[in-house]
Design an enzyme around this catalytic site. Structure first.
Site, short mmCIF file in Angstrom:
data_model
loop_
_atom_site.label_atom_id
_atom_site.label_comp_id
_atom_site.label_asym_id
_atom_site.label_seq_id
_atom_site.Cartn_x
_atom_site.Cartn_y
_atom_site.Cartn_z
N ARG A 179 45.48 22.30 57.95
CA ARG A 179 46.24 23.27 57.16
C ARG A 179 45.36 24.51 56.65
NH1 ARG A 179 48.45 18.61 52.86
NH2 ARG A 179 49.72 17.19 54.43
N ASP A 209 45.37 27.19 53.41
CA ASP A 209 46.18 27.49 52.19
C ASP A 209 46.78 28.84 52.08
OD1 ASP A 209 45.05 25.10 51.29
OD2 ASP A 209 43.32 26.32 50.20
N ARG A 220 35.96 27.08 50.01
CA ARG A 220 36.24 27.98 48.81
C ARG A 220 35.22 27.83 47.67
NH1 ARG A 220 42.51 28.66 48.27
NH2 ARG A 220 41.88 30.00 46.46
#
Length: 258
Positions: free
Chosen positions: A65, A67, A211
């Site tokens: 995935r 985001d 991040r």
């Protein structure tokens, strides 16, 4: 045919697996994974587009995935279709009807059993930071504007402590991960134009991990924390000891390894 003696397995003998390499601008999408409450996902749009061209539903499996707001230069996906498609089916026919911010860069017929996520052994992400006084006109959607004079040598010192195999529970925002052990092979920090690019290569990354690592390194860069402090979040597994969550728009999935 061997393996096709049972009716339940018969269809598999006529299916072919394709490995797709995909680029997308994630600005206006809610991430990769399809969701029931929105049609603005990369996976959902790819499935809808391919299904519309072949006349029945297909499943497109990504390497992982990304985001909402995260981009990809080299996301990988796998899809199974019956028989062999036209040579340029994906790169021409499907690209013609995809939105202009999603593109299939290449499509390759691979051995059945290949799965974009399960077969992956590593990934490279890169995070773009604009340190100029004002956001750059042309990169403002693809870089985090952080107008500070960064101590890159201190950041590199911290990066060396983060590399290796560790429990990264302190560097994820998802508390129910079954396993938080990951290996980071390398973190490369380089100056580029009016800013920096931080490149992360590893076996895989947890939810928000890249991040949070970026936010932590930026805090080191402005002397808000010491390079040695990055180890505290590793040892304690405490998210509060790591840095801030850098915005999604600066993050790109660059390459998936098999």
């Amino acid at each position: 045919m061997k393996g096709c003696l049972f009716l339940r397995d018969y269809w598999r003998c006529f299916m072919r697996t394709y490995k797709l390499t995909i680029a997308y601008d994630g600005t206006r999408y809610q991430g990769w994974q399809r969701q029931s409450n929105t049609d603005r996902t990369i996976q959902g749009i790819l499935e809808q587009t391919i299904s519309g061209q072949i006349g029945y539903d297909v499943e497109v499996n990504g390497s992982g995935r990304t985001d909402a707001g995260v981009h990809a230069k080299g996301q990988t996906a796998s899809v199974m279709l019956p028989g062999k498609t036209e040579e340029n089916f994906f790169t021409e026919k499907i690209n013609e009807v995809l939105p202009e911010d999603i593109r299939i860069l290449s499509a390759k017929l691979v051995k059945n059993g290949f799965h974009a996520r399960k077969s992956a052994v590593g990934k490279t992400y890169e995070y773009h930071i604009d340190t100029g006084e004002k956001p750059d006109v042309f990169t403002r959607k693809y870089a985090y504007h952080f107008p500070n004079d960064l101590d890159v040598e201190k950041m590199k010192e911290a990066a060396r402590l983060l590399a290796g195999t560790h429990e990264f529970a302190g560097y994820t925002d998802k508390r129910d991960e079954k396993s938080t052990k990951r290996t980071i092979y390398d973190i490369i920090i380089r100056r580029q134009n009016n800013g920096l690019v931080i490149e992360y290569t590893g076996t895989g990354f947890l939810y928000h991990m890249v991040r949070i690592l970026t936010g932590t390194l930026l805090e080191v860069g402005i002397h808000q924390r010491t390079p040695q402090s990055v180890s505290e979040a590793l040892k304690s597994k405490d998210r509060a000891r790591a840095g801030f969550l850098a915005p999604a728009k600066g993050l790109f999935l660059r390459k998936v390894y098999y």
